[in-house]
Design a protein around this motif. Structure first.
Motif, PDB file in Angstrom:
ATOM      1  N   ALA A  68      34.424 -20.298  22.127  1.00 34.85           N
ATOM      2  CA  ALA A  68      34.333 -21.393  21.161  1.00 34.85           C
ATOM      3  C   ALA A  68      33.400 -22.485  21.662  1.00 34.85           C
ATOM      4  O   ALA A  68      32.599 -23.047  20.890  1.00 34.85           O
ATOM      5  CB  ALA A  68      35.723 -21.957  20.878  1.00 34.85           C
ATOM      6  N   VAL A  69      33.467 -22.806  22.957  1.00 35.48           N
ATOM      7  CA  VAL A  69      32.564 -23.802  23.529  1.00 35.48           C
ATOM      8  C   VAL A  69      31.130 -23.291  23.514  1.00 35.48           C
ATOM      9  O   VAL A  69      30.192 -24.034  23.169  1.00 35.48           O
ATOM     10  CB  VAL A  69      32.995 -24.171  24.971  1.00 35.48           C
ATOM     11  N   ASP A  70      30.944 -22.020  23.865  1.00 32.46           N
ATOM     12  CA  ASP A  70      29.598 -21.428  23.832  1.00 32.46           C
ATOM     13  C   ASP A  70      28.999 -21.523  22.432  1.00 32.46           C
ATOM     14  O   ASP A  70      27.824 -21.867  22.264  1.00 32.46           O
ATOM     15  CB  ASP A  70      29.657 -19.956  24.260  1.00 32.46           C
ATOM     16  N   ALA A  71      29.815 -21.217  21.427  1.00 35.15           N
ATOM     17  CA  ALA A  71      29.334 -21.246  20.046  1.00 35.15           C
ATOM     18  C   ALA A  71      28.997 -22.667  19.613  1.00 35.15           C
ATOM     19  O   ALA A  71      27.990 -22.898  18.926  1.00 35.15           O
ATOM     20  CB  ALA A  71      30.387 -20.648  19.118  1.00 35.15           C
ATOM     21  N   GLU A  72      29.816 -23.631  20.022  1.00 31.97           N
ATOM     22  CA  GLU A  72      29.552 -25.023  19.661  1.00 31.97           C
ATOM     23  C   GLU A  72      28.267 -25.517  20.311  1.00 31.97           C
ATOM     24  O   GLU A  72      27.476 -26.246  19.692  1.00 31.97           O
ATOM     25  CB  GLU A  72      30.735 -25.905  20.071  1.00 31.97           C
TER      26      GLU A  72
END
Length: 351
Positions: free
Chosen positions: A296-300
Protein backbone atom coordinates in the motif's frame (compact mmCIF):
# COMPACT_ATOMS: atom_id res chain seq x y z
CA UNK A 1 27.93 16.15 23.31
CA UNK A 2 26.62 13.02 21.59
CA UNK A 3 23.26 13.40 19.86
CA UNK A 4 20.34 11.62 21.50
CA UNK A 5 19.55 8.34 19.75
CA UNK A 6 16.61 6.01 20.39
CA UNK A 7 16.83 3.96 17.18
CA UNK A 8 20.29 2.94 16.01
CA UNK A 9 21.28 2.41 12.35
CA UNK A 10 20.59 -1.31 12.69
CA UNK A 11 16.98 -0.66 13.68
CA UNK A 12 17.47 -1.49 17.37
CA UNK A 13 15.45 0.46 19.95
CA UNK A 14 17.09 1.95 23.05
CA UNK A 15 15.25 3.50 25.98
CA UNK A 16 16.21 6.86 27.42
CA UNK A 17 14.72 7.82 30.80
CA UNK A 18 14.76 11.53 29.98
CA UNK A 19 13.14 11.28 26.55
CA UNK A 20 10.27 8.81 26.72
CA UNK A 21 8.19 7.90 23.69
CA UNK A 22 5.35 5.43 23.33
CA UNK A 23 6.68 3.55 20.32
CA UNK A 24 3.60 1.94 18.80
CA UNK A 25 3.17 0.11 15.48
CA UNK A 26 0.78 2.85 14.35
CA UNK A 27 3.28 5.64 15.05
CA UNK A 28 6.13 3.84 13.29
CA UNK A 29 4.04 2.96 10.24
CA UNK A 30 2.83 6.57 9.97
CA UNK A 31 6.33 8.04 10.19
CA UNK A 32 7.64 5.45 7.72
CA UNK A 33 4.86 6.22 5.23
CA UNK A 34 5.47 9.97 5.44
CA UNK A 35 9.22 9.60 4.89
CA UNK A 36 8.70 7.27 1.93
CA UNK A 37 6.23 9.67 0.32
CA UNK A 38 8.63 12.59 0.78
CA UNK A 39 11.46 10.68 -0.87
CA UNK A 40 9.18 9.72 -3.74
CA UNK A 41 8.32 13.35 -4.45
CA UNK A 42 11.97 14.32 -4.12
CA UNK A 43 13.07 11.74 -6.69
CA UNK A 44 10.34 12.71 -9.14
CA UNK A 45 11.16 16.41 -8.83
CA UNK A 46 14.87 15.73 -9.40
CA UNK A 47 14.06 13.86 -12.61
CA UNK A 48 11.80 16.70 -13.74
CA UNK A 49 14.58 19.21 -13.22
CA UNK A 50 17.03 17.09 -15.20
CA UNK A 51 14.46 16.98 -18.01
CA UNK A 52 14.23 20.77 -18.06
CA UNK A 53 10.77 20.96 -16.51
CA UNK A 54 12.00 22.73 -13.34
CA UNK A 55 14.52 25.52 -13.18
CA UNK A 56 16.04 24.29 -9.93
CA UNK A 57 15.44 21.75 -7.19
CA UNK A 58 16.92 21.38 -3.71
CA UNK A 59 16.68 17.80 -2.49
CA UNK A 60 15.77 16.72 1.03
CA UNK A 61 17.31 13.28 0.49
CA UNK A 62 18.60 11.92 3.80
CA UNK A 63 16.86 14.58 5.88
CA UNK A 64 13.40 13.01 5.91
CA UNK A 65 13.60 11.89 9.56
CA UNK A 66 14.59 15.34 10.80
CA UNK A 67 11.63 16.92 9.03
CA UNK A 68 8.93 14.29 9.49
CA UNK A 69 9.90 13.55 13.09
CA UNK A 70 9.73 17.21 14.05
CA UNK A 71 6.70 18.48 12.11
CA UNK A 72 4.50 15.61 13.32
CA UNK A 73 5.38 16.47 16.92
CA UNK A 74 3.89 19.96 16.53
CA UNK A 75 0.24 20.92 16.52
CA UNK A 76 -1.38 21.79 13.21
CA UNK A 77 -2.07 25.27 14.63
CA UNK A 78 1.63 25.96 15.26
CA UNK A 79 3.02 28.28 12.59
CA UNK A 80 6.12 27.02 10.77
CA UNK A 81 8.78 29.03 8.91
CA UNK A 82 10.79 26.81 6.52
CA UNK A 83 13.91 27.54 4.54
CA UNK A 84 13.89 26.01 1.04
CA UNK A 85 14.23 22.22 1.22
CA UNK A 86 11.54 21.34 3.79
CA UNK A 87 9.53 19.31 1.28
CA UNK A 88 8.85 16.46 3.72
CA UNK A 89 7.55 18.88 6.33
CA UNK A 90 5.43 20.66 3.73
CA UNK A 91 3.82 17.40 2.60
CA UNK A 92 2.98 16.58 6.22
CA UNK A 93 1.10 19.88 6.43
CA UNK A 94 -0.98 18.97 3.39
CA UNK A 95 0.78 21.11 0.79
CA UNK A 96 0.37 19.47 -2.62
CA UNK A 97 3.04 18.63 -5.21
CA UNK A 98 1.63 21.31 -7.54
CA UNK A 99 1.88 23.93 -4.79
CA UNK A 100 5.45 22.87 -4.04
CA UNK A 101 6.64 22.84 -7.65
CA UNK A 102 5.16 26.11 -8.92
CA UNK A 103 8.00 28.19 -7.47
CA UNK A 104 10.72 25.99 -8.95
CA UNK A 105 9.02 25.99 -12.35
CA UNK A 106 9.13 29.79 -12.31
CA UNK A 107 5.38 30.38 -12.38
CA UNK A 108 4.95 32.28 -9.12
CA UNK A 109 6.90 33.34 -6.06
CA UNK A 110 5.10 30.67 -4.02
CA UNK A 111 2.32 28.18 -4.51
CA UNK A 112 0.42 28.15 -1.23
CA UNK A 113 -1.35 30.32 1.34
CA UNK A 114 0.76 30.36 4.54
CA UNK A 115 -2.26 31.01 6.72
CA UNK A 116 -4.17 28.03 5.35
CA UNK A 117 -1.41 25.54 6.14
CA UNK A 118 0.19 27.44 9.02
CA UNK A 119 3.34 26.97 6.94
CA UNK A 120 5.14 30.03 5.58
CA UNK A 121 6.46 30.28 2.02
CA UNK A 122 9.99 29.09 1.27
CA UNK A 123 12.77 31.54 2.08
CA UNK A 124 15.75 31.42 -0.26
CA UNK A 125 17.64 34.30 1.39
CA UNK A 126 19.83 32.52 3.90
CA UNK A 127 18.59 32.89 7.52
CA UNK A 128 16.05 35.59 6.63
CA UNK A 129 13.24 33.43 8.03
CA UNK A 130 14.71 33.48 11.56
CA UNK A 131 13.97 37.15 12.34
CA UNK A 132 10.59 36.70 10.61
CA UNK A 133 9.77 33.77 12.90
CA UNK A 134 10.96 35.68 15.95
CA UNK A 135 8.71 38.63 15.12
CA UNK A 136 5.76 36.32 14.50
CA UNK A 137 6.39 34.63 17.85
CA UNK A 138 6.29 38.02 19.54
CA UNK A 139 2.83 38.50 18.05
CA UNK A 140 1.73 35.09 19.29
CA UNK A 141 3.05 36.00 22.73
CA UNK A 142 1.12 39.27 22.82
CA UNK A 143 -2.06 37.64 21.54
CA UNK A 144 -1.88 35.03 24.27
CA UNK A 145 -2.50 32.29 21.70
CA UNK A 146 -2.07 28.64 22.64
CA UNK A 147 0.48 27.99 19.93
CA UNK A 148 4.19 28.09 19.29
CA UNK A 149 6.27 29.04 16.26
CA UNK A 150 8.88 26.75 14.71
CA UNK A 151 11.59 27.77 12.25
CA UNK A 152 13.77 25.45 10.15
CA UNK A 153 17.28 26.37 9.07
CA UNK A 154 20.61 24.75 8.27
CA UNK A 155 24.08 24.86 9.76
CA UNK A 156 25.18 27.33 7.10
CA UNK A 157 22.39 29.74 8.04
CA UNK A 158 23.56 29.56 11.66
CA UNK A 159 26.67 31.49 10.59
CA UNK A 160 24.61 34.43 9.34
CA UNK A 161 24.14 37.58 11.38
CA UNK A 162 20.36 37.24 11.20
CA UNK A 163 20.55 33.90 13.01
CA UNK A 164 22.57 35.28 15.91
CA UNK A 165 20.31 38.33 16.15
CA UNK A 166 17.24 36.09 16.21
CA UNK A 167 18.74 33.85 18.93
CA UNK A 168 19.43 36.85 21.13
CA UNK A 169 16.14 38.61 20.40
CA UNK A 170 14.05 35.49 21.04
CA UNK A 171 15.85 34.70 24.30
CA UNK A 172 15.67 38.26 25.60
CA UNK A 173 11.93 38.52 24.81
CA UNK A 174 11.22 34.93 25.95
CA UNK A 175 9.02 34.26 22.94
CA UNK A 176 7.38 30.86 22.21
CA UNK A 177 9.79 29.90 19.43
CA UNK A 178 11.47 26.62 18.52
CA UNK A 179 14.62 26.93 16.41
CA UNK A 180 15.14 23.67 14.51
CA UNK A 181 18.53 23.32 12.83
CA UNK A 182 19.11 20.54 10.33
CA UNK A 183 22.87 20.26 10.59
CA UNK A 184 23.54 18.43 7.33
CA UNK A 185 27.30 19.11 7.53
CA UNK A 186 27.53 21.34 4.47
CA UNK A 187 26.89 25.03 3.75
CA UNK A 188 26.98 24.40 0.00
CA UNK A 189 30.66 23.34 -0.23
CA UNK A 190 31.83 24.56 3.20
CA UNK A 191 32.01 21.80 5.83
CA UNK A 192 30.62 22.50 9.27
CA UNK A 193 34.02 21.99 10.87
CA UNK A 194 35.31 25.18 9.22
CA UNK A 195 32.13 27.18 9.87
CA UNK A 196 32.27 27.20 13.64
CA UNK A 197 34.63 26.31 16.47
CA UNK A 198 31.91 25.72 19.07
CA UNK A 199 28.94 23.37 18.61
CA UNK A 200 25.69 25.09 17.76
CA UNK A 201 24.00 23.88 20.94
CA UNK A 202 26.76 25.52 22.96
CA UNK A 203 26.43 28.78 21.06
CA UNK A 204 22.66 28.76 21.51
CA UNK A 205 23.00 28.32 25.27
CA UNK A 206 25.31 31.31 25.30
CA UNK A 207 22.40 33.40 24.05
CA UNK A 208 20.18 32.03 26.82
CA UNK A 209 18.34 29.39 24.80
CA UNK A 210 17.68 25.89 26.03
CA UNK A 211 19.41 23.71 23.44
CA UNK A 212 19.36 20.01 22.59
CA UNK A 213 21.22 17.74 20.16
CA UNK A 214 19.55 14.77 18.50
CA UNK A 215 20.41 12.17 15.87
CA UNK A 216 18.66 13.71 12.86
CA UNK A 217 18.47 10.34 11.06
CA UNK A 218 16.54 8.81 13.95
CA UNK A 219 12.90 9.77 13.37
CA UNK A 220 11.81 8.47 16.77
CA UNK A 221 14.41 10.49 18.69
CA UNK A 222 13.58 13.62 16.69
CA UNK A 223 9.88 13.11 17.37
CA UNK A 224 10.40 12.52 21.10
CA UNK A 225 12.64 15.54 21.63
CA UNK A 226 10.55 17.90 19.50
CA UNK A 227 7.34 16.90 21.25
CA UNK A 228 8.82 17.41 24.72
CA UNK A 229 10.55 20.69 23.87
CA UNK A 230 7.45 22.05 22.11
CA UNK A 231 5.34 21.24 25.16
CA UNK A 232 7.81 23.04 27.41
CA UNK A 233 7.82 26.12 25.17
CA UNK A 234 4.01 26.09 25.01
CA UNK A 235 3.79 26.04 28.79
CA UNK A 236 5.83 29.25 29.04
CA UNK A 237 9.35 27.86 29.21
CA UNK A 238 10.74 30.29 26.65
CA UNK A 239 12.47 29.64 23.32
CA UNK A 240 14.67 26.64 22.61
CA UNK A 241 16.87 25.17 19.90
CA UNK A 242 17.11 21.61 18.60
CA UNK A 243 20.11 20.64 16.50
CA UNK A 244 19.34 17.57 14.40
CA UNK A 245 22.61 16.04 13.18
CA UNK A 246 21.98 14.62 9.73
CA UNK A 247 23.62 14.59 6.30
CA UNK A 248 22.78 16.10 2.94
CA UNK A 249 23.01 13.06 0.67
CA UNK A 250 22.64 15.04 -2.55
CA UNK A 251 24.16 18.31 -3.68
CA UNK A 252 23.15 21.65 -2.25
CA UNK A 253 20.93 22.04 -5.30
CA UNK A 254 20.71 20.61 -8.80
CA UNK A 255 23.27 23.19 -9.93
CA UNK A 256 25.84 21.84 -7.46
CA UNK A 257 28.42 19.06 -7.96
CA UNK A 258 29.14 17.65 -4.47
CA UNK A 259 31.81 15.29 -5.86
CA UNK A 260 34.12 18.28 -6.11
CA UNK A 261 34.29 18.82 -2.35
CA UNK A 262 33.42 15.58 -0.54
CA UNK A 263 34.55 11.99 -0.75
CA UNK A 264 32.65 8.87 -1.73
CA UNK A 265 33.66 7.25 1.57
CA UNK A 266 31.84 9.96 3.54
CA UNK A 267 28.72 9.40 1.47
CA UNK A 268 28.97 5.62 1.89
CA UNK A 269 29.29 5.97 5.67
CA UNK A 270 26.18 8.12 5.91
CA UNK A 271 24.27 5.84 3.54
CA UNK A 272 24.50 3.18 6.25
CA UNK A 273 22.59 5.58 8.55
CA UNK A 274 19.71 6.08 6.11
CA UNK A 275 16.65 7.18 8.14
CA UNK A 276 14.09 5.20 6.13
CA UNK A 277 16.09 1.96 6.11
CA UNK A 278 16.61 2.33 9.87
CA UNK A 279 12.89 2.52 10.64
CA UNK A 280 12.13 -0.17 8.07
CA UNK A 281 14.48 -2.51 9.92
CA UNK A 282 12.57 -1.91 13.17
CA UNK A 283 9.23 -2.52 11.46
CA UNK A 284 10.51 -5.78 10.00
CA UNK A 285 12.03 -6.97 13.26
CA UNK A 286 8.85 -6.25 15.22
CA UNK A 287 6.54 -7.64 12.52
CA UNK A 288 4.74 -4.30 12.34
CA UNK A 289 4.67 -4.02 8.54
CA UNK A 290 3.18 -6.90 6.57
CA UNK A 291 3.24 -7.43 2.83
CA UNK A 292 -0.11 -5.75 2.19
CA UNK A 293 0.86 -2.67 4.23
CA UNK A 294 4.17 -2.36 2.42
CA UNK A 295 2.44 -2.74 -0.94
CA UNK A 296 0.00 0.00 0.00
CA UNK A 297 2.86 2.39 0.78
CA UNK A 298 4.63 1.44 -2.45
CA UNK A 299 1.46 2.14 -4.42
CA UNK A 300 0.92 5.49 -2.70
CA UNK A 301 4.49 6.53 -3.46
CA UNK A 302 4.14 5.52 -7.12
CA UNK A 303 0.87 7.42 -7.39
CA UNK A 304 2.39 10.55 -5.85
CA UNK A 305 5.37 10.37 -8.21
CA UNK A 306 3.05 10.11 -11.20
CA UNK A 307 0.93 12.97 -9.87
CA UNK A 308 4.08 15.07 -9.43
CA UNK A 309 5.14 14.49 -13.03
CA UNK A 310 1.66 15.25 -14.36
CA UNK A 311 0.91 18.41 -12.39
CA UNK A 312 4.35 19.83 -13.08
CA UNK A 313 3.88 19.68 -16.84
CA UNK A 314 0.35 21.08 -16.51
CA UNK A 315 1.42 24.19 -14.60
CA UNK A 316 0.78 27.11 -16.95
CA UNK A 317 3.73 29.32 -17.78
CA UNK A 318 2.72 32.87 -16.83
CA UNK A 319 3.60 36.09 -18.58
CA UNK A 320 6.93 37.25 -17.10
CA UNK A 321 5.96 40.91 -17.28
CA UNK A 322 3.22 40.21 -14.73
CA UNK A 323 5.82 39.36 -12.07
CA UNK A 324 6.68 43.04 -11.65
CA UNK A 325 3.20 43.67 -10.27
CA UNK A 326 3.60 41.16 -7.43
CA UNK A 327 6.82 42.48 -5.90
CA UNK A 328 5.45 45.43 -3.94
CA UNK A 329 1.94 46.55 -3.05
CA UNK A 330 2.53 49.82 -4.92
CA UNK A 331 4.78 50.11 -7.93
CA UNK A 332 7.81 52.35 -7.43
CA UNK A 333 9.45 54.40 -10.18
CA UNK A 334 12.42 52.03 -10.15
CA UNK A 335 10.17 49.00 -10.54
CA UNK A 336 8.27 50.68 -13.35
CA UNK A 337 11.54 51.37 -15.14
CA UNK A 338 12.62 47.75 -14.72
CA UNK A 339 9.31 46.62 -16.22
CA UNK A 340 9.81 49.00 -19.18
CA UNK A 341 13.33 47.69 -19.80
CA UNK A 342 12.12 44.10 -19.64
CA UNK A 343 9.34 44.70 -22.16
CA UNK A 344 11.78 46.48 -24.45
CA UNK A 345 14.16 43.53 -24.23
CA UNK A 346 11.34 41.05 -24.91
CA UNK A 347 10.23 42.99 -28.00
CA UNK A 348 13.79 42.99 -29.32
CA UNK A 349 13.68 39.18 -29.53
CA UNK A 350 10.46 39.37 -31.55
CA UNK A 351 12.29 41.39 -34.20
Amino acid sequence: MDPLQLLDPGGNLHDDPEWTLDVTPELCRDLYRRMRIARSLDSAALALQRQGELGLWLQSLGQEAAQVGSITALRDTDHVFPSYREHAAALCRGITPAELLVQWRGNRHSGWDPQQYRFHIYTLVLAAQLPHATGYAMGVQRDGADEIVAVYFGDGAASEGEANEAFNWAAAAEVPLLFFCQNNHWAISTPVRTQMRAPLVQRARGFGLDAYRVDGNDVLAVHAVTRAVADRIRSGGGPALIEAVTYRMAGHSTSDDPDRYRTASDLDAWSLRDPIARLEALLARQGWLDGDQRAAVDAECAELAEQTRTVCRELPLGELSELFGTVLSEETPLLAEERRQFLELARSYED
